[in-house]
Design a protein around this motif. Structure first.
Motif, PDB file in Angstrom:
ATOM      1  N   MET A   1       0.739  -1.208  -0.034  1.00  0.00           N
ATOM      2  CA  MET A   1       0.025  -0.054  -0.063  1.00  0.00           C
ATOM      3  C   MET A   1       0.826   1.374   0.080  1.00  0.00           C
ATOM      4  N   PHE A   2       0.445   2.351  -0.577  1.00  0.00           N
ATOM      5  CA  PHE A   2       1.212   3.483  -0.476  1.00  0.00           C
ATOM      6  C   PHE A   2       0.564   4.522   0.581  1.00  0.00           C
ATOM      7  N   ALA A   3       1.545   5.088   1.281  1.00  0.00           N
ATOM      8  CA  ALA A   3       1.094   5.833   2.294  1.00  0.00           C
ATOM      9  C   ALA A   3       1.094   7.310   1.946  1.00  0.00           C
ATOM     10  N   ALA A   4      -0.102   7.988   2.178  1.00  0.00           N
ATOM     11  CA  ALA A   4      -0.047   9.414   1.772  1.00  0.00           C
ATOM     12  C   ALA A   4       0.051  10.433   2.901  1.00  0.00           C
ATOM     13  N   PRO A   5       0.603  11.344   3.234  1.00  0.00           N
ATOM     14  CA  PRO A   5       0.300  12.255   4.407  1.00  0.00           C
ATOM     15  C   PRO A   5      -1.106  12.720   4.566  1.00  0.00           C
ATOM     16  N   ALA A   6      -1.585  12.663   5.937  1.00  0.00           N
ATOM     17  CA  ALA A   6      -2.762  12.704   6.142  1.00  0.00           C
ATOM     18  C   ALA A   6      -2.840  14.151   6.652  1.00  0.00           C
ATOM     19  N   HIS A   7      -2.116  15.239   6.842  1.00  0.00           N
ATOM     20  CA  HIS A   7      -2.101  16.583   7.153  1.00  0.00           C
ATOM     21  C   HIS A   7      -2.884  16.709   8.419  1.00  0.00           C
ATOM     22  N   LEU A   8      -2.524  16.002   9.389  1.00  0.00           N
ATOM     23  CA  LEU A   8      -2.999  16.050  10.682  1.00  0.00           C
ATOM     24  C   LEU A   8      -1.864  16.524  11.767  1.00  0.00           C
ATOM     25  N   PRO A   9      -2.498  16.868  12.844  1.00  0.00           N
ATOM     26  CA  PRO A   9      -1.397  17.590  13.973  1.00  0.00           C
ATOM     27  C   PRO A   9      -0.674  16.036  14.305  1.00  0.00           C
ATOM     28  N   ARG A  10       0.511  16.473  14.854  1.00  0.00           N
ATOM     29  CA  ARG A  10       1.449  15.242  15.361  1.00  0.00           C
ATOM     30  C   ARG A  10       0.594  14.676  16.715  1.00  0.00           C
ATOM     31  N   PHE A  11       0.634  13.576  16.738  1.00  0.00           N
ATOM     32  CA  PHE A  11       0.190  12.599  17.838  1.00  0.00           C
ATOM     33  C   PHE A  11       1.169  11.752  18.521  1.00  0.00           C
ATOM     34  N   THR A  12       0.937  11.563  19.921  1.00  0.00           N
ATOM     35  CA  THR A  12       1.583  10.858  20.661  1.00  0.00           C
ATOM     36  C   THR A  12       1.014   9.123  20.149  1.00  0.00           C
ATOM     37  N   PRO A  13       1.998   8.007  20.273  1.00  0.00           N
ATOM     38  CA  PRO A  13       1.278   6.607  19.921  1.00  0.00           C
ATOM     39  C   PRO A  13      -0.070   6.553  20.611  1.00  0.00           C
ATOM     40  N   GLN A  14      -0.341   6.852  21.780  1.00  0.00           N
ATOM     41  CA  GLN A  14      -1.719   6.548  22.686  1.00  0.00           C
ATOM     42  C   GLN A  14      -2.597   7.305  21.827  1.00  0.00           C
ATOM     43  N   GLY A  39      -5.817   2.397  -1.264  1.00  0.00           N
ATOM     44  CA  GLY A  39      -6.088   1.136  -1.457  1.00  0.00           C
ATOM     45  C   GLY A  39      -5.179   0.245  -2.243  1.00  0.00           C
ATOM     46  N   ARG A  40      -5.242  -1.073  -2.250  1.00  0.00           N
ATOM     47  CA  ARG A  40      -4.396  -2.089  -3.119  1.00  0.00           C
ATOM     48  C   ARG A  40      -4.937  -2.393  -4.293  1.00  0.00           C
ATOM     49  N   THR A  41      -4.225  -3.032  -5.157  1.00  0.00           N
ATOM     50  CA  THR A  41      -4.648  -3.546  -6.439  1.00  0.00           C
ATOM     51  C   THR A  41      -5.332  -4.906  -5.849  1.00  0.00           C
ATOM     52  N   VAL A  42      -5.973  -5.381  -6.830  1.00  0.00           N
ATOM     53  CA  VAL A  42      -6.507  -6.603  -6.720  1.00  0.00           C
ATOM     54  C   VAL A  42      -5.335  -7.673  -6.893  1.00  0.00           C
ATOM     55  N   ASN A  43      -4.274  -7.685  -7.633  1.00  0.00           N
ATOM     56  CA  ASN A  43      -3.117  -8.642  -7.632  1.00  0.00           C
ATOM     57  C   ASN A  43      -2.448  -8.275  -6.406  1.00  0.00           C
ATOM     58  N   HIS A  44      -2.348  -6.998  -5.717  1.00  0.00           N
ATOM     59  CA  HIS A  44      -1.519  -6.998  -4.537  1.00  0.00           C
ATOM     60  C   HIS A  44      -2.432  -7.861  -3.210  1.00  0.00           C
ATOM     61  N   GLY A  45      -3.840  -7.514  -3.351  1.00  0.00           N
ATOM     62  CA  GLY A  45      -4.572  -8.226  -2.390  1.00  0.00           C
ATOM     63  C   GLY A  45      -4.709  -9.675  -2.438  1.00  0.00           C
ATOM     64  N   ARG A  46      -4.552  -9.984  -3.900  1.00  0.00           N
ATOM     65  CA  ARG A  46      -4.467 -11.406  -4.056  1.00  0.00           C
ATOM     66  C   ARG A  46      -3.211 -12.279  -3.382  1.00  0.00           C
ATOM     67  N   ILE A  47      -2.087 -11.304  -3.650  1.00  0.00           N
ATOM     68  CA  ILE A  47      -0.666 -12.043  -3.654  1.00  0.00           C
ATOM     69  C   ILE A  47      -0.567 -12.114  -2.120  1.00  0.00           C
ATOM     70  N   GLY A  48      -1.054 -10.954  -1.336  1.00  0.00           N
ATOM     71  CA  GLY A  48      -0.848 -10.810   0.169  1.00  0.00           C
ATOM     72  C   GLY A  48      -1.830 -11.958   0.908  1.00  0.00           C
ATOM     73  N   VAL A 109       5.835  -9.777   5.968  1.00  0.00           N
ATOM     74  CA  VAL A 109       5.838  -9.754   4.571  1.00  0.00           C
ATOM     75  C   VAL A 109       5.227  -8.523   3.889  1.00  0.00           C
ATOM     76  N   GLU A 110       6.003  -7.848   2.907  1.00  0.00           N
ATOM     77  CA  GLU A 110       5.438  -6.711   2.091  1.00  0.00           C
ATOM     78  C   GLU A 110       5.242  -7.319   0.865  1.00  0.00           C
ATOM     79  N   VAL A 111       4.101  -7.004   0.230  1.00  0.00           N
ATOM     80  CA  VAL A 111       3.992  -7.357  -1.261  1.00  0.00           C
ATOM     81  C   VAL A 111       4.751  -6.160  -2.104  1.00  0.00           C
ATOM     82  N   LEU A 112       5.649  -6.082  -2.720  1.00  0.00           N
ATOM     83  CA  LEU A 112       6.297  -4.839  -3.557  1.00  0.00           C
ATOM     84  C   LEU A 112       5.593  -4.769  -4.674  1.00  0.00           C
TER      85      LEU A 112
END
Length: 124
Positions: A1-14, A39-48, A109-112
């Motif tokens: 999956m591709f991560a895109a910035p959410a433009h949110l304030p900084r959070f603590t882990p909690q 979102g993932r592609t169909v093939n990415h989801g199938r492989i994972g 495991v990360e499907v590339l």
């Protein structure tokens, strides 16, 4: 999956855990910043899915180890990062005590794909 910035304030882990429980999509956490997972592609989801199924089948007789799908976060020990790999497994007793993430995976495991390689290089 591709991560895109959410433009949110900084959070603590909690704060991140509490906030993400109410979100419709998954978000990864990198040192206070939150990134929406695309979102993932169909093939990415199938492989994972197939990889998770194989791992789950292999560990089905184990009393110690469990297979986990892409809905389970992993905490990267060396930093404050929480990610969603496509599949993982843990045999560590400490991971049986947690409910929001695991910290001691035996396998990740990360499907590339071109987008995941690009995203991973941005966070390295």
């Amino acid at each position: 999956m591709f991560a895109a910035p959410a433009h949110l304030p900084r959070f603590t882990p909690q704060e991140y855990f509490a906030w993400e429980e109410h979100q419709e999509i998954k978000h990864e956490y990198f040192d206070g910043e939150v990134f929406a997972m695309s979102g993932r592609t169909v093939n990415h989801g199938r492989i994972g899915g197939r990889i998770f199924s194989l791992i789950d089948d292999l560990l089905s007789e184990s009393d110690r180890c469990i297979a986990l799908n892409s809905d389970v976060k992993i905490k990267i020990q060396a930093s404050e990062k929480y990610v969603y790999p496509d599949a993982s497994a843990t045999c560590d007793e400490r991971d049986r005590q947690t409910t929001q993430f695991i910290s001691h995976p035996s396998l990740i495991v990360e499907v590339l794909s071109p987008s995941t390689v690009l995203a991973a290089s941005a966070f390295a």
